[in-house]
Design an enzyme around this catalytic site. Structure first.
Site, PDB file in Angstrom:
ATOM      1  N   TYR A   1       0.921  -1.238   0.091  1.00  0.00           N
ATOM      2  CA  TYR A   1      -0.053  -0.067  -0.024  1.00  0.00           C
ATOM      3  C   TYR A   1       0.861   1.529   0.035  1.00  0.00           C
ATOM      4  O   TYR A   1       1.892   1.345   0.928  1.00  0.00           O
ATOM      5  CB  TYR A   1      -0.883  -0.050   1.337  1.00  0.00           C
ATOM      6  CG  TYR A   1      -1.793   1.289   1.445  1.00  0.00           C
ATOM      7  CD1 TYR A   1      -2.883   1.558   0.751  1.00  0.00           C
ATOM      8  CD2 TYR A   1      -1.425   2.281   2.286  1.00  0.00           C
ATOM      9  CE1 TYR A   1      -3.884   2.647   0.742  1.00  0.00           C
ATOM     10  CE2 TYR A   1      -2.412   3.299   2.630  1.00  0.00           C
ATOM     11  CZ  TYR A   1      -3.455   3.590   1.784  1.00  0.00           C
ATOM     12  OH  TYR A   1      -4.143   4.798   1.864  1.00  0.00           O
TER      13      TYR A   1
ATOM     14  N   ASP B   1       9.449   2.751  -0.777  1.00  0.00           N
ATOM     15  CA  ASP B   1       8.398   3.539   0.244  1.00  0.00           C
ATOM     16  C   ASP B   1       8.668   2.881   1.529  1.00  0.00           C
ATOM     17  O   ASP B   1       8.281   1.758   1.809  1.00  0.00           O
ATOM     18  CB  ASP B   1       6.872   2.860  -0.130  1.00  0.00           C
ATOM     19  CG  ASP B   1       5.957   3.522   0.612  1.00  0.00           C
ATOM     20  OD1 ASP B   1       6.442   4.331   1.705  1.00  0.00           O
ATOM     21  OD2 ASP B   1       4.846   3.585   0.254  1.00  0.00           O
TER      22      ASP B   1
ATOM     23  N   LYS C   1       4.813   8.284   9.002  1.00  0.00           N
ATOM     24  CA  LYS C   1       4.544   7.628  10.435  1.00  0.00           C
ATOM     25  C   LYS C   1       5.554   7.735  11.284  1.00  0.00           C
ATOM     26  O   LYS C   1       5.508   8.944  12.109  1.00  0.00           O
ATOM     27  CB  LYS C   1       4.412   5.934   9.866  1.00  0.00           C
ATOM     28  CG  LYS C   1       3.224   5.649   8.987  1.00  0.00           C
ATOM     29  CD  LYS C   1       2.744   4.482   9.124  1.00  0.00           C
ATOM     30  CE  LYS C   1       1.889   3.879   8.066  1.00  0.00           C
ATOM     31  NZ  LYS C   1       0.380   3.966   8.266  1.00  0.00           N
TER      32      LYS C   1
HETATM   33  C1  LIG Z   1       3.816   1.825   2.985  1.00  0.00           C
HETATM   34  C2  LIG Z   1       3.091   2.943   3.036  1.00  0.00           C
HETATM   35  N1  LIG Z   1       3.106   4.067   2.269  1.00  0.00           N
HETATM   36  C3  LIG Z   1       2.342   5.106   2.258  1.00  0.00           C
HETATM   37  C4  LIG Z   1       1.181   5.047   3.257  1.00  0.00           C
HETATM   38  C5  LIG Z   1       0.367   6.304   3.018  1.00  0.00           C
HETATM   39  O1  LIG Z   1       0.702   7.117   4.003  1.00  0.00           O
HETATM   40  P1  LIG Z   1      -0.528   8.151   4.640  1.00  0.00           P
HETATM   41  O2  LIG Z   1      -1.711   7.264   5.215  1.00  0.00           O
HETATM   42  O3  LIG Z   1       0.342   8.841   5.803  1.00  0.00           O
HETATM   43  O4  LIG Z   1      -0.920   8.948   3.572  1.00  0.00           O
HETATM   44  C6  LIG Z   1       0.991   4.088   4.001  1.00  0.00           C
HETATM   45  C7  LIG Z   1      -0.070   4.251   5.117  1.00  0.00           C
HETATM   46  O5  LIG Z   1      -0.478   3.236   5.560  1.00  0.00           O
HETATM   47  C8  LIG Z   1       1.812   3.096   4.004  1.00  0.00           C
HETATM   48  O6  LIG Z   1       1.723   1.932   4.886  1.00  0.00           O
END
Ligand SMILES: Cc1ncc(COP(=O)(O)O)c(C=O)c1O
Length: 425
Positions: free
Chosen positions: A138, A227, A255
């Site tokens: 995700y 990511d 996060k």
């Molecule tokens: C690996 C990863 N990338 C991007 C995101 C998106 O982050 P945000 O919820 O702060 O927009 C998440 C959210 O859970 C994530 O787990």
């Protein structure tokens, strides 16, 4: 105040009663206080929290030093909205110091923004449109990455041509990546990957997978994006890239970087990142970008993580949880696998190889629900959604984890997973 009427009222004003789709869970509790490893609900119950708000609470909730630094900072300055901030520069310097791929850093507010900027930048740099991602990963809510395992848009209203440019491959399947590059290499702008696939629990990269991605993308002029929104700072100050020894072109962070305050970052190679500046051709802006309060939280968080022993402690607590869970399921004869890395753990209700999303289709979803609900009833908050990872923080203690393991044994005993003779089905 009690949870139920508040949750009912929430649904009167907020669609579905929550401000983020993933927050709608059963039981629908309303949490009113968070401190250290604990969450308190409106009904007066206290839980040892492993959900950690999907990951940010790495030092524990409402960490006094982080909150103090935020309070001191916002007492001095809220948001000027012109020029750089003093703390922003200090934080960018820290990221460049710690994260191997970071030569330049741009701050934004959420992981989704960071991955959106990363993909736009990759498209600009390559003049190509397609993006490769992996099933079960995700990367946020924007159209380019919000596709299901079959590559279909996961939201009504998503622009179909954007999703059509996204290729969703099996995690850990380097051959599939090489095939895709063979067929469409000249059209692929970016490969985006969670270096540990935490959005399906904890699926580790196979030996050579990340390095293979690095080599394949480099050979075809494709931008490699790690990511690290979950892995960054949670697994180490340099992210998982420092652990794996593989350096991507771009990295997204979020996060845990600010232990619960809204902050995210895009960082990477200077020649790419400099296209995002006001003199470049890739537009990045945001009223709240690098908000001093969040930046102060991140500097305080990193300061604590830099202290010797922080990661040893996180990893040792995570290991205590994983080995404890593994021992329990073995004792009870339940078909399950305690997986994890560092401070993250998950109990999958399946056995055998776990390398991609298809493997996880074997998970016993009913048992997973029953286990999580049993844990919540006993005061241990695992998000009541199958496959979701649990997190330990520096606020958890060995005795918290012992108590959680004891509860897990009882929850599993009562879950119906065991045969009458004590061995699992
Ligand atoms: C690996 C990863 N990338 C991007 C995101 C998106 O982050 P945000 O919820 O702060 O927009 C998440 C959210 O859970 C994530 O787990």
């Amino acid at each position: 105040m009690i949870s139920e009427p508040l949750a009912v009222e929430a649904a009167r004003y907020i669609p579905g009663g929550v401000s983020s789709a993933y927050r709608r869970v059963e039981p629908n509790l309303v949490f009113t206080r968070a401190a250290g490893a604990c969450l308190h609900d409106a009904d007066g119950n206290c839980y040892i929290d492993y959900h950690a708000a999907f990951g940010p609470a790495l030092l524990g909730h409402c960490h006094p030093e982080v909150n103090r630094r935020v309070a001191d900072t916002i007492g001095e300055i809220d948001l000027a909205g012109a020029g750089p901030g003093e703390l922003e520069v200090a934080l960018a310097r820290k990221l460049v110091e710690h994260v191997p791929s970071a030569e330049r850093v741009l701050f934004c507010n959420s992981g989704s923004e960071a991955t959106m900027h990363a993909i736009r930048l990759a498209r600009a740099a390559t003049g190509r449109r397609k993006v490769v991602m992996f099933q079960g990963c995700y990367h946020g809510w924007h159209d380019a990455v919000l596709v299901d395992a079959d590559g279909r848009p996961r939201s009504a209203g998503a622009h179909p041509s954007v999703a059509a440019d996204t290729i969703a491959l099996r995690y850990n399947d380097l051959d599939a990546v090489r095939d895709a590059v063979e067929r469409a290499g000249g059209e692929i702008a970016a490969v985006i990957v969670e270096p540990v696939a935490h959005n399906m629990g904890v699926v580790l990269p196979r030996e050579g997978f990340l390095r293979g991605l690095r080599e394949t993308t480099a050979a075809h002029g494709i931008v490699l994006i790690f990511d690290e929104v979950v892995t960054g700072f949670r697994h180490g100050l340099g992210g998982y890239q420092a652990i794996a020894g593989v350096t991507p072109d771009l990295t997204t962070l979020g996060k845990a970087i600010a232990n619960g305050f809204p902050l995210a970052a895009l960082c990477g190679r200077a020649d790419l990142m400099d296209r995002c500046g006001p003199d470049g051709d890739v537009f990045v802006a945001g009223t709240f970008n690098a908000h001093p309060g969040s930046v102060a939280a991140a500097l305080a968080t990193i300061g604590i993580l830099e202290q010797p022993g922080s990661y040893e402690m996180l990893f040792s607590l995570g290991e205590q949880m994983r080995s404890g869970l593994a021992g329990i399921v073995e004792r009870l004869g339940i078909e399950a696998t305690a997986a994890g890395f560092g401070s993250i753990f998950v109990l999958y209700f399946l056995s055998g190889t776990i390398e991609n999303y298809d493997d996880l289709r074997r998970n016993d979803v009913d048992l997973d629900w029953r286990f999580r609900r049993g844990m919540i009833e006993r005061g241990h908050y695992l998000l009541p959604v199958p496959l979701k990872r649990g997190h330990v923080s520096l606020a958890h203690t060995e005795s918290d984890i012992d108590a959680t393991l004891e509860a897990a044994e009882r929850a599993l005993q009562e879950s119906g997973a065991m045969r009458a003779d004590g061995a699992g089905e």
